[in-house]
Write a protein that holds these residues in place. Structure first.
Motif, PDB file in Angstrom:
ATOM      1  N   GLN A   1      48.202  18.556  -8.346  1.00 42.25           N
ATOM      2  CA  GLN A   1      49.519  18.079  -7.802  1.00 42.25           C
ATOM      3  C   GLN A   1      49.372  16.632  -7.200  1.00 42.25           C
ATOM      4  O   GLN A   1      50.114  15.816  -7.442  1.00 42.25           O
ATOM      5  CB  GLN A   1      50.282  19.097  -6.829  1.00 42.25           C
ATOM      6  CG  GLN A   1      50.525  20.377  -7.210  1.00 42.25           C
ATOM      7  CD  GLN A   1      49.394  21.375  -7.484  1.00 42.25           C
ATOM      8  OE1 GLN A   1      48.478  21.118  -7.099  1.00 42.25           O
ATOM      9  NE2 GLN A   1      49.917  22.403  -7.827  1.00 42.25           N
TER      10      GLN A   1
ATOM     11  N   ILE B   1      48.757  13.967 -10.286  1.00 44.55           N
ATOM     12  CA  ILE B   1      49.767  14.004 -11.097  1.00 44.55           C
ATOM     13  C   ILE B   1      50.557  13.154  -9.999  1.00 44.55           C
ATOM     14  O   ILE B   1      51.483  11.899 -10.558  1.00 44.55           O
ATOM     15  CB  ILE B   1      50.732  15.076 -11.330  1.00 44.55           C
ATOM     16  CG1 ILE B   1      49.709  15.887 -12.329  1.00 44.55           C
ATOM     17  CG2 ILE B   1      51.948  14.722 -11.792  1.00 44.55           C
ATOM     18  CD1 ILE B   1      50.353  17.249 -12.540  1.00 44.55           C
ATOM     19  N   GLN B   2      50.809  13.226  -8.730  1.00 44.72           N
ATOM     20  CA  GLN B   2      51.543  12.465  -7.758  1.00 44.72           C
ATOM     21  C   GLN B   2      50.910  10.989  -7.673  1.00 44.72           C
ATOM     22  O   GLN B   2      51.737  10.121  -7.413  1.00 44.72           O
ATOM     23  CB  GLN B   2      51.315  12.910  -6.368  1.00 44.72           C
ATOM     24  CG  GLN B   2      52.468  12.440  -5.402  1.00 44.72           C
ATOM     25  CD  GLN B   2      53.900  12.422  -5.748  1.00 44.72           C
ATOM     26  OE1 GLN B   2      54.424  13.427  -6.411  1.00 44.72           O
ATOM     27  NE2 GLN B   2      54.605  11.305  -5.711  1.00 44.72           N
TER      28      GLN B   2
ATOM     29  N   LYS C   1      49.769   9.358  -9.972  1.00 43.89           N
ATOM     30  CA  LYS C   1      50.215   8.564 -11.258  1.00 43.89           C
ATOM     31  C   LYS C   1      51.541   8.039 -10.841  1.00 43.89           C
ATOM     32  O   LYS C   1      51.823   6.753 -11.223  1.00 43.89           O
ATOM     33  CB  LYS C   1      50.188   9.370 -12.505  1.00 43.89           C
ATOM     34  CG  LYS C   1      51.098   8.519 -13.558  1.00 43.89           C
ATOM     35  CD  LYS C   1      50.678   8.899 -15.104  1.00 43.89           C
ATOM     36  CE  LYS C   1      51.464   8.144 -16.243  1.00 43.89           C
ATOM     37  NZ  LYS C   1      50.891   8.388 -17.298  1.00 43.89           N
ATOM     38  N   LYS C   2      52.418   9.187 -10.345  1.00 46.35           N
ATOM     39  CA  LYS C   2      53.817   8.677 -10.004  1.00 46.35           C
ATOM     40  C   LYS C   2      53.852   7.584  -8.902  1.00 46.35           C
ATOM     41  O   LYS C   2      54.774   6.597  -8.969  1.00 46.35           O
ATOM     42  CB  LYS C   2      54.670   9.890  -9.548  1.00 46.35           C
ATOM     43  CG  LYS C   2      55.088  10.916 -10.447  1.00 46.35           C
ATOM     44  CD  LYS C   2      55.916  11.997  -9.883  1.00 46.35           C
ATOM     45  CE  LYS C   2      56.257  13.122 -10.710  1.00 46.35           C
ATOM     46  NZ  LYS C   2      55.991  14.206 -10.444  1.00 46.35           N
ATOM     47  N   ASP C   3      53.001   7.298  -7.975  1.00 44.31           N
ATOM     48  CA  ASP C   3      52.835   6.571  -6.872  1.00 44.31           C
ATOM     49  C   ASP C   3      52.416   5.053  -7.361  1.00 44.31           C
ATOM     50  O   ASP C   3      52.176   4.369  -6.539  1.00 44.31           O
ATOM     51  CB  ASP C   3      52.096   7.008  -5.591  1.00 44.31           C
ATOM     52  CG  ASP C   3      52.738   7.986  -4.977  1.00 44.31           C
ATOM     53  OD1 ASP C   3      54.187   8.244  -5.503  1.00 44.31           O
ATOM     54  OD2 ASP C   3      52.326   9.007  -4.378  1.00 44.31           O
TER      55      ASP C   3
ATOM     56  N   GLU D   1      50.498  17.492 -22.807  1.00 45.43           N
ATOM     57  CA  GLU D   1      51.361  17.378 -21.734  1.00 45.43           C
ATOM     58  C   GLU D   1      52.223  18.602 -21.650  1.00 45.43           C
ATOM     59  O   GLU D   1      52.542  19.059 -20.761  1.00 45.43           O
ATOM     60  CB  GLU D   1      52.133  15.879 -21.917  1.00 45.43           C
ATOM     61  CG  GLU D   1      53.153  15.665 -20.710  1.00 45.43           C
ATOM     62  CD  GLU D   1      54.036  14.781 -20.928  1.00 45.43           C
ATOM     63  OE1 GLU D   1      54.488  14.391 -22.229  1.00 45.43           O
ATOM     64  OE2 GLU D   1      54.714  14.162 -19.808  1.00 45.43           O
TER      65      GLU D   1
ATOM     66  N   SER E   1      46.115  16.411 -16.825  1.00 42.56           N
ATOM     67  CA  SER E   1      45.772  14.778 -17.260  1.00 42.56           C
ATOM     68  C   SER E   1      44.950  15.006 -18.627  1.00 42.56           C
ATOM     69  O   SER E   1      44.606  15.977 -19.178  1.00 42.56           O
ATOM     70  CB  SER E   1      44.740  14.404 -16.000  1.00 42.56           C
ATOM     71  OG  SER E   1      43.708  15.046 -16.218  1.00 42.56           O
TER      72      SER E   1
ATOM     73  N   SER F   1      53.919  12.004 -18.711  1.00 42.71           N
ATOM     74  CA  SER F   1      54.027  11.872 -17.330  1.00 42.71           C
ATOM     75  C   SER F   1      52.747  11.990 -16.534  1.00 42.71           C
ATOM     76  O   SER F   1      52.416  11.824 -15.484  1.00 42.71           O
ATOM     77  CB  SER F   1      54.924  12.806 -16.951  1.00 42.71           C
ATOM     78  OG  SER F   1      54.548  13.996 -17.235  1.00 42.71           O
TER      79      SER F   1
ATOM     80  N   ASP G   1      45.496   4.993 -16.337  1.00 37.88           N
ATOM     81  CA  ASP G   1      45.813   5.748 -14.890  1.00 37.88           C
ATOM     82  C   ASP G   1      44.739   5.776 -14.089  1.00 37.88           C
ATOM     83  O   ASP G   1      44.893   5.932 -12.860  1.00 37.88           O
ATOM     84  CB  ASP G   1      46.780   6.659 -14.967  1.00 37.88           C
ATOM     85  CG  ASP G   1      47.933   6.658 -15.936  1.00 37.88           C
ATOM     86  OD1 ASP G   1      48.793   5.612 -15.748  1.00 37.88           O
ATOM     87  OD2 ASP G   1      48.090   7.542 -16.721  1.00 37.88           O
TER      88      ASP G   1
END
Ligand code: KIV
Length: 272
Positions: free
Chosen positions: A15, A18-19, A21-23, A181, A187, A206, A218
């Motif tokens: 988690q 993945i976060q 990458k979002k950030d 994905e 990842s 994503s 990333d």
């Protein structure tokens, strides 16, 4: 010298990765194959430690990753897991343990998780192994995909050259990344492909894309022996050497030999 400044000292999870990458935070990943090295890498602040099947090359001296066995990977993974507190530890499923069929792949994945203490597994390939990837994820095991120059297919490729330079192979790689994905991979590693294609994949999935010889992504992964300069004769374009350990180690070992032979070591200070 202290390592990278780690703000969050809690365990890295899928988690969190993945976060990141979002950030817009880059992910640092490096291989390790033993307890001592894993401890050093973890304490430096690494996000992900990969127990790569490159152990076959750098630990066992084989020319390819194909000969390493599941028992040998389990041994390396256990040693690494014992040395790590914070980083996420991912272990490669070795050649032959997931390609035959889904049931065998799932069984081997469960065994690797149960016997090692790692946090997830990595396996090579897209559409060809997608059923197995789904099965492993359904068993509750985080999976990292691996596309591009996948070393377990070196004989199919005819060498370790850059992959997906042509449109057809690039389109298949894009499709495979989407499939991984959708299957639930947390990842995907992209190895030795053109940097522009890596950028397209990063934008279209994503989940974090970790590059090696694939330009900026990333995140980034390297084999630790390569980036520490432990083998002067191996210097591919994508490796930046952050140390010259072969020279440092040669000098230290040479000095030890000299001092033992001329009686300078051990002195009284090192005696009981
Ligand atoms: O085995 C390995 O070290 C790897 C990395 C090169 C991604 O798979």
């Amino acid at each position: 010298m202290a390592g990278y400044i780690v703000e969050d000292t809690k365990k890295i999870t899928t988690q969190k990765v993945i976060q990141m990458k979002k950030d817009g935070k880059k992910i640092a990943m490096l291989t390790s194959y033993d307890y001592t090295m894993a401890q050093i890498v973890d304490q430096a602040g690494m996000d992900i430690i990969l127990v790569g099947d490159s152990a076959s090359n750098v630990m066992a001296g084989n020319l390819t990753t194909l000969p390493i066995t599941i028992d040998q990977m389990i041994y390396h993974a256990r040693c690494v897991a014992r040395g790590v507190k914070r980083a996420m530890v991912v272990c490669d499923m070795p050649f032959g343990t997931y390609q035959v069929n889904r049931d065998e792949g799932v069984r081997n994945a469960i065994r690797m998780m149960a016997e090692t203490g790692v946090d997830g597994l990595k396996l090579e390939g897209g559409e060809e192994v997608i059923d197995t990837v789904r099965g492993i994820i359904n068993a509750g095991i985080p999976v990292m995909g691996h596309l591009g120059m996948t070393p377990q297919s070196v004989y199919k490729f005819g060498g370790y050259g850059v992959r997906a330079k042509e449109e057809e192979e690039a389109a298949k790689l894009m499709k495979d990344a989407k499939l991984l994905e959708q299957a639930g991979c947390f990842s995907i590693v992209l190895e030795k492909i053109p940097a522009t294609l890596t950028q397209e994949v990063c934008k279209s999935v994503s989940v974090p894309v970790i590059g090696i010889g694939a330009g900026s992504a990333d995140g980034q992964v390297l084999v630790i022996q390569d980036m520490l300069g432990m083998n002067d004769s191996f210097k591919p374009k994508f490796v930046r050497r952050y140390a010259q350990l072969q020279t440092v180690m040669n000098d230290a070992i040479g000095q030890y030999i000299t001092e033992v032979k001329n009686g300078d070591f051990p002195t009284e200070a090192y005696s009981y």
